[in-house]
Structures are given as structure tokens and as C-alpha cells.
Write a protein that holds these residues in place. Structure first.
Motif, PDB file in Angstrom:
ATOM      1  N   HIS A  47       0.781  -1.227   0.000  1.00  0.00           N
ATOM      2  CA  HIS A  47       0.000   0.000   0.000  1.00  0.00           C
ATOM      3  C   HIS A  47       0.821   1.290   0.000  1.00  0.00           C
ATOM      4  CE1 HIS A  47      -3.620  -2.333   0.482  1.00  0.00           C
ATOM      5  NE2 HIS A  47      -3.081  -2.964   1.501  1.00  0.00           N
ATOM      6  N   CYS A  48       2.131   1.195  -0.038  1.00  0.00           N
ATOM      7  CA  CYS A  48       2.950   2.417   0.029  1.00  0.00           C
ATOM      8  C   CYS A  48       4.240   2.257  -0.763  1.00  0.00           C
ATOM      9  CB  CYS A  48       3.275   2.757   1.486  1.00  0.00           C
ATOM     10  SG  CYS A  48       4.199   4.299   1.709  1.00  0.00           S
ATOM     11  N   ALA A  49       4.609   3.298  -1.490  1.00  0.00           N
ATOM     12  CA  ALA A  49       5.889   3.358  -2.196  1.00  0.00           C
ATOM     13  C   ALA A  49       6.699   4.519  -1.640  1.00  0.00           C
ATOM     14  CB  ALA A  49       5.669   3.536  -3.698  1.00  0.00           C
ATOM     15  N   LEU A  50       7.974   4.290  -1.383  1.00  0.00           N
ATOM     16  CA  LEU A  50       8.869   5.310  -0.851  1.00  0.00           C
ATOM     17  C   LEU A  50      10.156   5.337  -1.669  1.00  0.00           C
ATOM     18  CD1 LEU A  50       8.654   4.530   2.998  1.00  0.00           C
ATOM     19  CD2 LEU A  50       7.527   6.412   1.810  1.00  0.00           C
ATOM     20  N   ALA A  51      10.681   6.514  -1.905  1.00  0.00           N
ATOM     21  CA  ALA A  51      11.999   6.655  -2.534  1.00  0.00           C
ATOM     22  C   ALA A  51      12.770   7.734  -1.800  1.00  0.00           C
ATOM     23  CB  ALA A  51      11.864   6.996  -4.016  1.00  0.00           C
ATOM     24  N   HIS A  52      14.079   7.572  -1.738  1.00  0.00           N
ATOM     25  CA  HIS A  52      14.896   8.424  -0.875  1.00  0.00           C
ATOM     26  C   HIS A  52      16.191   8.822  -1.567  1.00  0.00           C
ATOM     27  CE1 HIS A  52      17.546   9.353   2.614  1.00  0.00           C
ATOM     28  NE2 HIS A  52      16.430   9.780   3.141  1.00  0.00           N
ATOM     29  N   MET A  53      16.614  10.069  -1.330  1.00  0.00           N
ATOM     30  CA  MET A  53      17.909  10.569  -1.780  1.00  0.00           C
ATOM     31  C   MET A  53      18.697  10.966  -0.533  1.00  0.00           C
ATOM     32  SD  MET A  53      17.229  10.198  -4.993  1.00  0.00           S
ATOM     33  CE  MET A  53      18.790  10.794  -5.654  1.00  0.00           C
ATOM     34  N   ARG A  54      19.886  10.428  -0.360  1.00  0.00           N
ATOM     35  CA  ARG A  54      20.599  10.570   0.900  1.00  0.00           C
ATOM     36  C   ARG A  54      21.778  11.530   0.845  1.00  0.00           C
ATOM     37  NH1 ARG A  54      24.393   6.400   4.336  1.00  0.00           N
ATOM     38  NH2 ARG A  54      24.123   7.404   6.366  1.00  0.00           N
ATOM     39  N   LEU A  55      21.857  12.392   1.855  1.00  0.00           N
ATOM     40  CA  LEU A  55      23.039  13.182   2.148  1.00  0.00           C
ATOM     41  C   LEU A  55      23.643  12.600   3.420  1.00  0.00           C
ATOM     42  CD1 LEU A  55      24.879  15.676   1.683  1.00  0.00           C
ATOM     43  CD2 LEU A  55      23.338  16.959   3.171  1.00  0.00           C
ATOM     44  N   SER A  56      24.810  12.018   3.334  1.00  0.00           N
ATOM     45  CA  SER A  56      25.407  11.315   4.470  1.00  0.00           C
ATOM     46  C   SER A  56      26.048  12.305   5.438  1.00  0.00           C
ATOM     47  CB  SER A  56      26.462  10.320   3.977  1.00  0.00           C
ATOM     48  OG  SER A  56      25.887   9.378   3.103  1.00  0.00           O
ATOM     49  N   VAL A  57      25.596  12.268   6.682  1.00  0.00           N
ATOM     50  CA  VAL A  57      26.145  13.132   7.726  1.00  0.00           C
ATOM     51  C   VAL A  57      26.604  12.306   8.919  1.00  0.00           C
ATOM     52  CG1 VAL A  57      25.612  14.983   9.355  1.00  0.00           C
ATOM     53  CG2 VAL A  57      24.742  15.103   7.023  1.00  0.00           C
ATOM     54  N   ILE A  58      25.777  11.349   9.331  1.00  0.00           N
ATOM     55  CA  ILE A  58      26.110  10.434  10.423  1.00  0.00           C
ATOM     56  C   ILE A  58      26.214   9.022   9.855  1.00  0.00           C
ATOM     57  CG2 ILE A  58      25.394   9.500  12.658  1.00  0.00           C
ATOM     58  CD1 ILE A  58      26.062  12.412  12.853  1.00  0.00           C
ATOM     59  N   ASP A  59      27.280   8.307  10.213  1.00  0.00           N
ATOM     60  CA  ASP A  59      27.478   6.921   9.772  1.00  0.00           C
ATOM     61  C   ASP A  59      27.323   6.791   8.256  1.00  0.00           C
ATOM     62  OD1 ASP A  59      27.908   4.230   9.715  1.00  0.00           O
ATOM     63  OD2 ASP A  59      26.063   3.659  10.751  1.00  0.00           O
ATOM     64  N   PRO A  60      28.213   7.420   7.481  1.00  0.00           N
ATOM     65  CA  PRO A  60      28.077   7.397   6.020  1.00  0.00           C
ATOM     66  C   PRO A  60      28.079   6.005   5.411  1.00  0.00           C
ATOM     67  CG  PRO A  60      29.674   9.065   6.714  1.00  0.00           C
ATOM     68  CD  PRO A  60      29.352   8.243   7.927  1.00  0.00           C
ATOM     69  N   GLN A  61      28.725   5.039   6.075  1.00  0.00           N
ATOM     70  CA  GLN A  61      28.821   3.701   5.502  1.00  0.00           C
ATOM     71  C   GLN A  61      27.519   2.923   5.605  1.00  0.00           C
ATOM     72  OE1 GLN A  61      31.585   2.983   3.840  1.00  0.00           O
ATOM     73  NE2 GLN A  61      32.252   5.040   4.465  1.00  0.00           N
ATOM     74  N   ASN A  62      26.678   3.323   6.532  1.00  0.00           N
ATOM     75  CA  ASN A  62      25.416   2.606   6.745  1.00  0.00           C
ATOM     76  C   ASN A  62      24.257   3.591   6.622  1.00  0.00           C
ATOM     77  OD1 ASN A  62      26.590  -0.063   7.544  1.00  0.00           O
ATOM     78  ND2 ASN A  62      27.475   1.201   9.172  1.00  0.00           N
ATOM     79  N   GLY A  63      23.123   3.206   7.101  1.00  0.00           N
ATOM     80  CA  GLY A  63      21.987   4.121   7.136  1.00  0.00           C
ATOM     81  C   GLY A  63      21.312   4.346   5.807  1.00  0.00           C
ATOM     82  N   GLN A  64      21.478   3.409   4.863  1.00  0.00           N
ATOM     83  CA  GLN A  64      20.784   3.565   3.590  1.00  0.00           C
ATOM     84  C   GLN A  64      19.274   3.559   3.812  1.00  0.00           C
ATOM     85  OE1 GLN A  64      23.281   1.446   4.089  1.00  0.00           O
ATOM     86  NE2 GLN A  64      24.887   2.251   2.743  1.00  0.00           N
ATOM     87  N   GLN A  65      18.600   4.337   2.995  1.00  0.00           N
ATOM     88  CA  GLN A  65      17.141   4.433   3.101  1.00  0.00           C
ATOM     89  C   GLN A  65      16.496   4.172   1.746  1.00  0.00           C
ATOM     90  OE1 GLN A  65      15.377   7.680   5.384  1.00  0.00           O
ATOM     91  NE2 GLN A  65      17.432   8.370   5.965  1.00  0.00           N
ATOM     92  N   PRO A  66      15.201   3.833   1.797  1.00  0.00           N
ATOM     93  CA  PRO A  66      14.339   3.589   2.940  1.00  0.00           C
ATOM     94  C   PRO A  66      14.882   2.455   3.824  1.00  0.00           C
ATOM     95  CG  PRO A  66      13.014   3.847   0.959  1.00  0.00           C
ATOM     96  CD  PRO A  66      14.439   3.739   0.522  1.00  0.00           C
ATOM     97  N   MET A  67      14.640   2.575   5.130  1.00  0.00           N
ATOM     98  CA  MET A  67      15.129   1.615   6.120  1.00  0.00           C
ATOM     99  C   MET A  67      13.943   0.846   6.692  1.00  0.00           C
ATOM    100  SD  MET A  67      17.331   2.342   9.594  1.00  0.00           S
ATOM    101  CE  MET A  67      18.822   2.797   8.709  1.00  0.00           C
ATOM    102  N   THR A  68      14.105  -0.459   6.798  1.00  0.00           N
ATOM    103  CA  THR A  68      13.014  -1.321   7.232  1.00  0.00           C
ATOM    104  C   THR A  68      13.365  -2.060   8.518  1.00  0.00           C
ATOM    105  OG1 THR A  68      12.255  -1.664   4.960  1.00  0.00           O
ATOM    106  CG2 THR A  68      11.552  -3.297   6.582  1.00  0.00           C
ATOM    107  N   ALA A  69      12.408  -2.178   9.413  1.00  0.00           N
ATOM    108  CA  ALA A  69      12.517  -2.998  10.606  1.00  0.00           C
ATOM    109  C   ALA A  69      11.324  -3.951  10.631  1.00  0.00           C
ATOM    110  CB  ALA A  69      12.524  -2.128  11.863  1.00  0.00           C
ATOM    111  N   VAL A  70      11.529  -5.108  11.227  1.00  0.00           N
ATOM    112  CA  VAL A  70      10.463  -6.099  11.327  1.00  0.00           C
ATOM    113  C   VAL A  70      10.000  -6.181  12.775  1.00  0.00           C
ATOM    114  CG1 VAL A  70       9.802  -8.508  11.005  1.00  0.00           C
ATOM    115  CG2 VAL A  70      11.367  -7.413   9.389  1.00  0.00           C
ATOM    116  N   CYS A  71       8.708  -6.053  12.978  1.00  0.00           N
ATOM    117  CA  CYS A  71       8.118  -6.106  14.317  1.00  0.00           C
ATOM    118  C   CYS A  71       6.816  -6.898  14.225  1.00  0.00           C
ATOM    119  CB  CYS A  71       7.852  -4.687  14.832  1.00  0.00           C
ATOM    120  SG  CYS A  71       7.220  -4.610  16.514  1.00  0.00           S
ATOM    121  N   GLU A  72       6.665  -7.842  15.118  1.00  0.00           N
ATOM    122  CA  GLU A  72       5.466  -8.694  15.129  1.00  0.00           C
ATOM    123  C   GLU A  72       5.273  -9.391  13.781  1.00  0.00           C
ATOM    124  OE1 GLU A  72       2.115  -6.353  16.345  1.00  0.00           O
ATOM    125  OE2 GLU A  72       3.177  -5.500  18.064  1.00  0.00           O
ATOM    126  N   GLY A  73       6.407  -9.705  13.115  1.00  0.00           N
ATOM    127  CA  GLY A  73       6.347 -10.409  11.850  1.00  0.00           C
ATOM    128  C   GLY A  73       5.960  -9.545  10.665  1.00  0.00           C
TER     129      GLY A  73
END
Length: 617
Positions: A47-73
Motif C-alpha cells: 500500500h505504500c511506495a517510498l523513494a529516498h535521496m541521501r546526504l550522508s552526515v552520520i554513519d556514512p557507511q550505513n543508514g541507507q534508506q528507505p530503512m526497514t525494521a520487522v516487528c510482530e512479523g
């Protein structure tokens, strides 16, 4: 700092044509790629589409977006733009509650905070932010914006779908969303501009999520809620305690906002506000064995042509260099010439998607591009005047009596620019007065306040909600156009809320504008710097710039195919071309005088042309 775009549909599934919808989300985000030159990503769920353009300021090696977490499956995905200054404390709190972190970036902190606290999440955040969450657990899209609207977020609805983006241009990639201006849009541009009603997107059908608000979109529809506003509370601290509290808040705020994994600098005009921020930052870096880089801005010819006025009593350059020498910073003066300044008017429109503060915007665009060559993050002194009461209209009763916006108190010139039949159709004065009345009705009341105390609370509230928002919008668009992140320590909500309730005779002790801030900064700088009279962001005083503007507007008026002819009074425009302007009499704020009116009209014409705007009256 970043940019993002997306859309949501809870009537149909997006998975059937996932790659088509992902391509659309990417196109929307690509329109704002200047906000994030360091990386990109996209996500599509049912039901949702997201797109992201990143300017790295904190932790440039990680933190790519969109970022996903799994909760309650189920998945929960965020696209985020901003910086969280209490991320370390919030992260520790979330870890105690069982949340696991895989990066050092604050994006993951915001995502886990949302999972933990839901709609109460934004109240936990100290920072500047706008974000969208595709919440697969609750089957909804959650949008949120910081308390004072430092980070932008626009949205619209089309065929039961919600579309959103960090900048309006991203929405124009969504099918069926077209640049149309109606009566309200013209009233915004000619009656209020370059300010804008909070939440108003100017274009028909386009809105901006208001500062301090979050919104939920799901099968039940759209719900917009306020999570923050300034409140009126009794101030019981003594003046001495108030000074100490302000100093502690300032030091803490600057320290928090210096956190970055990329090169950091400050904007230093030599005025009180930027000098205090720079002094604190320089001291903190010196303790780490580092030196601070600082920048000031100047215009070609100002040394010869500058004339002091009540709004701009002197030039900054000598003061900036003196403060730099005192603090031991690595200082650079950036210069802008007439042709570059005139050309920047067009980029200013593209950066904001709207006509703005003309060359005031354009020069900042030019300067930010140069700063970005060596730095990614900058701290500035913006917002101190709104918070501490530094503008002339706080101190001159005739500039604010509750019947007009104090920074734009004469609609006659504005209205005269329009064709008579359009002027009559718009009812611009009624529109502007209604916007003022709406805001004044929202001013929090403290029982027992005198009429004068109430008036000062009104003017403070108006400045924070309107004028400060205009400058914050300008700062974000002009800096992020080059991928430079500019932070605003005075905009910390703890400072704003505390000082909002400080009595006026504390803010302005013995009649000294911003005396509270000056006393709070005692010892950080010499007295001559602390007591320097306010001087705003610099502008050009070179008559050569005015000549260029008149020439360009003349060509526009000669060409009947230019779109501004649909609305502009030829007589009024010709009258402007024949005038010799007084640079000390602004029609908006402190800086926008006669030449800036010419520049504003040039911007309006380019805006209508570049966006191919349809005027629907």
C-alpha cells in the motif's frame, strides 16, 4: 539531511505492478536529487511506495534508506530527512526497552522510536526532521514534521491516493498533479509573499504538513493532528536565573548540533547571533584540539556604495574578521558579483518551487554552493531575532498594532502591481487580514496578563509562526539545493518555549534589544561584539545590480508572450522601471526594498514560465 517522496493507496495493492510503482517513486525522488547526492533507494509494499535521496552526515557507511525494521512479523519502513540531536539518549532508552540497533545513524533511532511510541514518537525527538513511515503493522502511512518546520514536507491527493515529497517539484512527477494557481495562490504570492500561510502549498490542491503536526493516512482516510505548539506559562525565574538557563540551553544546543561525521563550519557575520554560536562551537572544538572554519558573505561594490540605515546600520565584514581573530577560526569571505546575483534569481525559483526573497535567496544559494566545496554541515545564527525579540517591529509601536503583519505593513504597492480586474477579483486585503486574524486567534493566553504583555506575546507568536518559518524555508531550500546541511541552534524548541514566556523587560532589559541573549553570552566575546547593534543578512547596495534588474524587467515587459502579462499591470510595472529606489525602505522584512521588488517580479515571471503554470480564476 536528505529528501524523499512517495505515495500511498489503501484501496488497491501496489504489488501487482511493483516495479512500475517503484519507478514512479524513483522519478519523484529524482526531482529532488540535489537534497541527497550520496545515495538513493526505493521501497514498495502492498500500500505504500517510498523513494529516498541521501546526504550522508552520520554513519556514512550505513543508514541507507528507505530503512526497514520487522516487528510482530510485519515490516515497518521509513524515509527520513533531518537530524536528531538527542539520538544518543533516545537510543539508550530504546535499547533498555529491548530494541536492537545495527547502525549508528539517527534514522534507525527514529524508526525504532516510532515502533516503540507510535504517534507519541515526535514528542521524544529533539531535532529537525520530516519523515514518512510505511507502517505494515497498523496498515497506515504516518507523516511527521518537526516543531518549527525546519524540514519541508508537501502532500496532495489524487484519485484516492496520497502523494508526498520533500519539495513540491517531486509531486509534479505524480500522474495528474499539475501546476495550477487559483485565487488563493495569487493572494499568497502577491499579498503575503515571500511569506506563505503555514500549511499552504500555493499551488491548487497542494498542501504542506504544518510544523508541529503529524498525519495518518489509512483505509479510514486522512487525519492531521497537532503534537506541539508554544504554550503560555508563568515565568517565575529571577533575571539572574533566566540568564543562566538561557546560557546553559545555548551551550547544550550548540554542542548537540555539532555532532557529525563530516566537515562542519559556521556562518559568521560578526553580529551577535552568529558570533555567539561560533564562540561556543570554537571553544568546544578547541577542547578537542581542533579549529573551526567560518564563512562570511559580501557583495561586489558594497565597500563603495553601502549607505547605513535603521535596518542595516553598518557592514559586517570588519566585524566578522575581528570575531574570527578573537576566536582563532579559519575564516573565509565569499564574494558575489552583480551578474551572478541576477542570474541566481532563476535558481532561487527552482530551489523553492516558488518566487522567494529574490536576490536574498539567490545570494545564499551562491554562497552555500561555495561552502559545500569544503564542508557538508554548517551552523548559523538564524532565528535568534524571532525568539529574543530583535527586529525593529518588536520595539517600534507603530510597526505592529495587531491590524497587519509587521514585516509587511502596506498592501498598496503590492496590489497596484496587478491588473485592476484581477485585483478586484482577488480581494487580497480581506485574504491577508483573515490569515492574520487566524494566527492571532491561536496565540496562547496567560490569565492576568496586561494588554501590553498580551501584545508582546502576539508579536512573538506571529514572528515564530510566520517570519521565522519563511527564513527557515529559505535556509533549507537554498542550502539543500547544493547538498549542504545548515543547522539552526536558536530554533531548539527548549529555547523557544522557555524564552516565549520570559517577560519583555527580561528579554529587553533597560530597553536594550536582545539584552537577555547578550547577558547570557557574557564572557564568550568582548563587550563591543556583544553590544553591537543588530545588522541583518547582507545584501548588495551596488547600483549596477539595479540596472541589470531594470534591463531584464524591461525585456519582459516588451515581450507580450511572457506569462506575467496575464496578471501584471503594465502601468505599475513601467512606473517601477522609472523609479530611483530608496534602499532603506523595505516592503518585506528588513532587506526587500525597491530593487528586490523588481527581482520579485522577474522571479514570478520565470516561475510561471518554468513550471508552465495555468492560472485558474
Amino acid at each position: 539531511m536528505c529528501g524523499f517522496a512517495g505515495f500511498s493507496d489503501y484501496d488497491d495493492s501496489l504489488l501487482d505492478e511493483k516495479y512500475l510503482w517503484m519507478a514512479l517513486a524513483r522519478r519523484m525522488a529524482r526531482r529532488i536529487s540535489h537534497r541527497g547526492p550520496d545515495g538513493h533507494g526505493a521501497h514498495v509494499s502492498a500500500h505504500c511506495a517510498l523513494a529516498h535521496m541521501r546526504l550522508s552526515v552520520i554513519d556514512p557507511q550505513n543508514g541507507q534508506q528507505p530503512m526497514t525494521a520487522v516487528c510482530e512479523g510485519k515490516e515497518c519502513t521509513i524515509a527520513y530527512n533531518g537530524e536528531i540531536y538527542n539520538a544518543a539518549e533516545l537510543r539508550a532508552d530504546l535499547e533498555r526497552q529491548g530494541y536492537t540497533f545495527y547502525t549508528d545513524c539517527d534514522t534507525e533511532v527514529v524508526l525504532n522510536a516510532y515502533l516503540c511510541y507510535g504517534e507519541e514518537c515526535p514528542e521524544k525527538l529533539n531535532g529537525i526532521f520530516a519523515f514518512a513511515v510505511d507502517d505494515g503493522i497498523r496498515q497506515r502511512t504516518f507523516l511527521c514534521r518537526d516543531r518549527f518546520g525546519v524540514k519541508p514536507l508537501f502532500y496532495t491527493f489524487k484519485n484516492q491516493r496520497l502523494a508526498f515529497a520533500s519539495e513540491i517539484k517531486g509531486l509534479f512527477e505524480f500522474p495528474g498533479v499539475n501546476p495550477v494557481i487559483g485565487r488563493e495562490g495569487l493572494c499568497e504570492v502577491f499579498g503575503l509573499g515571500p511569506a506563505r500561510t503555514p500549511g499552504h502549498g500555493v499551488f491548487e490542491g497542494i498542501s504542506e504538513l504544518r510544523p508541529g503536526h503529524f498525519a495518518v493516512f489509512d483505509r479510514e482516510g486522512w487525519r492531521d493532528d497537532k503534537y506541539y505548539d508554544l504554550t503560555a506559562t508563568p515565568h517565575t525565574d529571577t533575571y539572574k536565573d533566566t540568564v543562566q538557563t538561557v546560557r546553559e540551553l545555548l551551550v547544550d544546543t550548540v554542542k548537540r548540533q555539532m555532532i557529525a561525521d563530516v566537515p562542519l563550519c559556521t556562518f559568521l557575520s560578526g553580529g551577535l547571533d552568529s558570533s555567539v554560536v561560533t564562540a561556543i562551537a570554537a571553544k568546544l572544538l578547541k577542547e578537542q584540539g581542533k579549529s573551526l572554519s567560518t564563512y562570511s558573505f559580501e557583495f561586489e561594490g558594497n565597500e563603495e556604495y553601502f549607505t547605513p540605515s535603521s535596518f542595516q546600520p553598518d557592514r559586517d565584514q570588519a566585524w566578522a574578521q575581528r570575531v574570527s581573530q578573537i576566536l582563532g577560526t579559519d575564516h573565509t569571505t565569499l564574494l558575489c558579483d552583480n551578474d551572478r546575483l541576477a542570474d541566481s534569481l532563476f535558481e532561487g525559483v527552482i530551489a523553492k518551487d516558488l518566487p522567494g526573497m529574490s536576490d536574498i535567496d539567490g545570494s545564499l544559494l551562491h554562497f552555500c554552493r561555495q561552502v559545500k566545496e569544503k564542508h557538508v554541515v554548517a551552523l548559523c545564527g538564524e532565528c535568534a531575532d524571532e525568539i529574543f525579540g530583535g527586529y525593529p517591529w518588536f520595539h517600534r509601536r507603530e510597526m505592529f498594532d495587531g491590524t497587519h503583519f509587521p514585516w509587511s505593513n502596506n498592501l498598496d504597492t503590492r496590489q497596484s502591481l496587478l491588473k485592476p480586474e484581477i485585483r478586484e477579483q482577488l480581494g487580497m486585503e480581506d485574504y491577508v487580514n483573515s490569515r492574520l486574524a487566524e494566527t492571532l486567534a491561536d496565540v496562547p493566553v496567560l490569565e492576568g496578563e496586561t494588554l501590553e504583555q498580551r501584545r508582546m506575546r502576539q508579536i512573538s507568536y506571529l514572528n515564530i509562526k510566520w517570519f521565522m518559518s519563511t527564513l527557515l524555508d529559505r535556509k533549507d531550500r537554498c542550502s539543500m539545493y547544493s547538498g549542504l546541511e545548515v543547522r539552526v541552534p536558536y530554533c531548539d524548541h527548549r529555547i523557544a518555549q522557555y524564552v516565549f514566556n520570559v517577560p519583555w523587560d527580561f528579554k529587553c532589559p533597560k530597553g536594550e534589544p536582545k539584552g537577555l541573549l547578550r547577558d547570557a553570552a557574557a564572557g564568550l566575546l568582548p563587550e563591543e561584539i556583544l553590544r553591537r547593534k543588530k545588522s541583518p543578512y547582507p545584501k548588495t547596495h551596488n547600483p549596477g545590480y539595479e540596472r541589470i534588474l531594470k534591463q531584464r524587467l524591461h525585456y519582459i515587459l516588451r515581450d507580450k508572450m511572457q506569462p506575467i502579462h496575464k496578471i501584471l499591470s503594465e502601468e505599475a510595472a513601467q512606473s517601477l522601471l522609472n523609479q530611483s529606489f530608496d534602499y532603506g525602505k523595505p516592503w518585506f522584512g528588513q532587506l526587500m526594498a525597491g530593487p528586490q521588488m523588481l527581482a520579485y517580479l522577474i522571479q514570478i515571471n520565470y516561475w510561471l514560465l518554468h513550471y508552465n503554470i495555468y492560472i485558474d480564476l
